[in-house]
Design a protein around this motif. Structure first.
Motif, PDB file in Angstrom:
ATOM      1  N   GLY A   1       6.974 -10.068   1.129  1.00 32.35           N
ATOM      2  CA  GLY A   1       5.668 -10.418   1.662  1.00 32.35           C
ATOM      3  C   GLY A   1       5.094  -9.416   2.637  1.00 32.35           C
ATOM      4  O   GLY A   1       4.151  -9.732   3.372  1.00 32.35           O
TER       5      GLY A   1
ATOM      6  N   VAL B   1       9.530  -0.012  -1.880  1.00 32.02           N
ATOM      7  CA  VAL B   1       8.225  -0.654  -1.953  1.00 32.02           C
ATOM      8  C   VAL B   1       8.351  -2.050  -2.559  1.00 32.02           C
ATOM      9  O   VAL B   1       7.811  -3.037  -2.031  1.00 32.02           O
ATOM     10  CB  VAL B   1       7.239   0.199  -2.776  1.00 32.02           C
ATOM     11  CG1 VAL B   1       5.941  -0.552  -3.036  1.00 32.02           C
ATOM     12  CG2 VAL B   1       6.966   1.516  -2.068  1.00 32.02           C
ATOM     13  N   LEU B   2       9.071  -2.158  -3.665  1.00 26.22           N
ATOM     14  CA  LEU B   2       9.217  -3.437  -4.342  1.00 26.22           C
ATOM     15  C   LEU B   2       9.913  -4.470  -3.469  1.00 26.22           C
ATOM     16  O   LEU B   2       9.515  -5.645  -3.428  1.00 26.22           O
ATOM     17  CB  LEU B   2       9.991  -3.249  -5.647  1.00 26.22           C
ATOM     18  CG  LEU B   2       9.274  -2.462  -6.739  1.00 26.22           C
ATOM     19  CD1 LEU B   2      10.230  -2.139  -7.883  1.00 26.22           C
ATOM     20  CD2 LEU B   2       8.065  -3.238  -7.257  1.00 26.22           C
TER      21      LEU B   2
ATOM     22  N   ALA C   1       3.475  -5.489   3.714  1.00 25.02           N
ATOM     23  CA  ALA C   1       2.813  -4.266   3.275  1.00 25.02           C
ATOM     24  C   ALA C   1       3.863  -3.167   3.210  1.00 25.02           C
ATOM     25  O   ALA C   1       4.835  -3.164   3.977  1.00 25.02           O
ATOM     26  CB  ALA C   1       1.697  -3.883   4.237  1.00 25.02           C
ATOM     27  N   ALA C   2       3.685  -2.224   2.283  1.00 25.39           N
ATOM     28  CA  ALA C   2       4.676  -1.166   2.084  1.00 25.39           C
ATOM     29  C   ALA C   2       4.028   0.209   2.147  1.00 25.39           C
ATOM     30  O   ALA C   2       2.932   0.414   1.623  1.00 25.39           O
ATOM     31  CB  ALA C   2       5.391  -1.340   0.744  1.00 25.39           C
TER      32      ALA C   2
ATOM     33  N   GLN D   1       7.479  -5.541  -0.601  1.00 26.05           N
ATOM     34  CA  GLN D   1       6.396  -6.391  -1.104  1.00 26.05           C
ATOM     35  C   GLN D   1       6.913  -7.754  -1.558  1.00 26.05           C
ATOM     36  O   GLN D   1       6.243  -8.773  -1.362  1.00 26.05           O
ATOM     37  CB  GLN D   1       5.669  -5.677  -2.236  1.00 26.05           C
ATOM     38  CG  GLN D   1       4.861  -4.472  -1.760  1.00 26.05           C
ATOM     39  CD  GLN D   1       4.193  -3.709  -2.891  1.00 26.05           C
ATOM     40  OE1 GLN D   1       4.661  -3.737  -4.030  1.00 26.05           O
ATOM     41  NE2 GLN D   1       3.101  -3.027  -2.588  1.00 26.05           N
TER      42      GLN D   1
ATOM     43  N   LYS E   1       5.024 -11.561   9.013  1.00 27.64           N
ATOM     44  CA  LYS E   1       4.930 -10.682   7.848  1.00 27.64           C
ATOM     45  C   LYS E   1       3.710  -9.779   7.910  1.00 27.64           C
ATOM     46  O   LYS E   1       3.764  -8.617   7.505  1.00 27.64           O
ATOM     47  CB  LYS E   1       4.916 -11.509   6.564  1.00 27.64           C
ATOM     48  CG  LYS E   1       6.237 -12.213   6.290  1.00 27.64           C
ATOM     49  CD  LYS E   1       6.203 -12.963   4.976  1.00 27.64           C
ATOM     50  CE  LYS E   1       7.533 -13.640   4.705  1.00 27.64           C
ATOM     51  NZ  LYS E   1       7.534 -14.364   3.408  1.00 27.64           N
ATOM     52  N   ASN E   2       2.599 -10.283   8.437  1.00 27.14           N
ATOM     53  CA  ASN E   2       1.376  -9.470   8.460  1.00 27.14           C
ATOM     54  C   ASN E   2       1.370  -8.455   9.594  1.00 27.14           C
ATOM     55  O   ASN E   2       0.411  -7.717   9.762  1.00 27.14           O
ATOM     56  CB  ASN E   2       0.142 -10.366   8.538  1.00 27.14           C
ATOM     57  CG  ASN E   2       0.034 -11.122   9.856  1.00 27.14           C
ATOM     58  OD1 ASN E   2       1.014 -11.233  10.592  1.00 27.14           O
ATOM     59  ND2 ASN E   2      -1.137 -11.646  10.135  1.00 27.14           N
TER      60      ASN E   2
ATOM     61  N   VAL F   1       4.860   1.787  -8.888  1.00 21.90           N
ATOM     62  CA  VAL F   1       4.516   0.757  -7.912  1.00 21.90           C
ATOM     63  C   VAL F   1       3.176   1.083  -7.257  1.00 21.90           C
ATOM     64  O   VAL F   1       2.673   2.199  -7.380  1.00 21.90           O
ATOM     65  CB  VAL F   1       5.603   0.649  -6.811  1.00 21.90           C
ATOM     66  CG1 VAL F   1       6.905   0.144  -7.389  1.00 21.90           C
ATOM     67  CG2 VAL F   1       5.814   1.982  -6.111  1.00 21.90           C
ATOM     68  N   LYS F   2       2.630   0.099  -6.561  1.00 21.65           N
ATOM     69  CA  LYS F   2       1.347   0.279  -5.882  1.00 21.65           C
ATOM     70  C   LYS F   2       1.491  -0.110  -4.416  1.00 21.65           C
ATOM     71  O   LYS F   2       1.182  -1.254  -4.031  1.00 21.65           O
ATOM     72  CB  LYS F   2       0.263  -0.552  -6.566  1.00 21.65           C
ATOM     73  CG  LYS F   2      -0.031  -0.108  -7.990  1.00 21.65           C
ATOM     74  CD  LYS F   2      -1.137  -0.956  -8.617  1.00 21.65           C
ATOM     75  CE  LYS F   2      -1.458  -0.482 -10.029  1.00 21.65           C
ATOM     76  NZ  LYS F   2      -2.532  -1.301 -10.654  1.00 21.65           N
ATOM     77  N   PRO F   3       1.981   0.819  -3.582  1.00 19.94           N
ATOM     78  CA  PRO F   3       2.120   0.519  -2.164  1.00 19.94           C
ATOM     79  C   PRO F   3       0.756   0.427  -1.488  1.00 19.94           C
ATOM     80  O   PRO F   3      -0.241   0.959  -1.995  1.00 19.94           O
ATOM     81  CB  PRO F   3       2.916   1.710  -1.632  1.00 19.94           C
ATOM     82  CG  PRO F   3       2.574   2.822  -2.558  1.00 19.94           C
ATOM     83  CD  PRO F   3       2.393   2.188  -3.911  1.00 19.94           C
ATOM     84  N   GLU F   4       0.732  -0.233  -0.351  1.00 15.42           N
ATOM     85  CA  GLU F   4      -0.503  -0.332   0.415  1.00 15.42           C
ATOM     86  C   GLU F   4      -0.880   1.002   1.051  1.00 15.42           C
ATOM     87  O   GLU F   4      -2.050   1.240   1.355  1.00 15.42           O
ATOM     88  CB  GLU F   4      -0.363  -1.402   1.500  1.00 15.42           C
ATOM     89  CG  GLU F   4      -0.430  -2.840   1.009  1.00 15.42           C
ATOM     90  CD  GLU F   4       0.756  -3.267   0.159  1.00 15.42           C
ATOM     91  OE1 GLU F   4       0.593  -4.188  -0.664  1.00 15.42           O
ATOM     92  OE2 GLU F   4       1.859  -2.682   0.306  1.00 15.42           O
TER      93      GLU F   4
END
Length: 210
Positions: free
Chosen positions: A178, A171-172, A180-181, A175, A158-159, A191-194
């Motif tokens: 798990g 994005v949702l 990053a988006a 995320q 995932k990372n 939304v708050k993407p990376e």
């Protein structure tokens, strides 16, 4: 963290398809007696899925969904994939991921035949290791089901995996799985993407630093 895999949305992210969809729905509505349906409204519905757009327009204007769907299919079929090009920089991002021995994957609400047609026309089939389409029957985004299927199938970390899309639901979903988006387009609202990029050259720069 080194990004090895990108899970891409297709419509509005890999390919600039919404203007063509919007025009085809306008023509379909006109065939059924309703002129000048706002293209902004059509595109906002199509960004969820084509089936959602058919249902929403039918409820709003009193169409029989099957009739609207048939007329849309007719008009959209007259628009070639050459008129729905990949966004600038998309192929370069995919090439960068492949140069890292990584994977490019697709999770889309588009059906399999339309997905294949776009990828084949633009000579992009070889850039993608796998895809999930509407025909696979998984829950639509923002449900993360398709992403989780891809993670398990390809044994992804995932990372080391990034979700890229042009909608809040992309994005949702990423995320929720798990990941990053990365949001492609203007600044998202809900939304708050990376990461946010308006051009894929920005994503290339970011990937090279990660």
């Amino acid at each position: 963290m080194k990004l090895e895999t990108v899970i891409w949305d297709l419509d509005g992210t890999l390919f600039n398809t919404y203007p063509a969809m919007g025009r085809a729905f306008q023509l379909a509505a006109a065939d059924l007696g309703v002129d000048n349906v706002p293209i902004e409204y059509i595109i906002s519905m199509a960004r969820v899925s084509l089936d959602h757009c058919v249902e929403s327009l039918s409820q709003r204007y009193g169409f029989v969904p099957d009739n609207l769907g048939d007329r849309f299919t007719h008009h959209y079929g007259q628009i070639t994939p050459f008129d729905q090009p990949p966004f600038s920089g998309v192929k370069e991002v995919c090439d960068l991921i492949l140069s890292r021995r990584g994977l490019n994957l697709i999770v889309t609400h588009r059906r399999a035949a339309g997905t294949e047609r776009l990828l084949t026309t633009h000579e992009m089939v070889s850039l993608f290791a796998d895809r999930v389409t509407a025909d696979d029957g998984f829950a639509n985004k923002p449900d993360p089901q398709s992403f989780l299927v891809m993670l398990e199938k390809h044994q992804l970390k995932k990372n080391e995996t990034l979700a890229v899309g042009d909608r809040d639901i992309d994005v949702l979903a990423g995320q929720a799985a798990g990941l990053a988006a990365c949001y492609f387009g203007e600044q998202p609202q809900g939304v708050k993407p990376e990461l946010c990029v308006s051009d894929f050259s920005e994503l290339i720069t970011w990937l090279r630093s990660n």
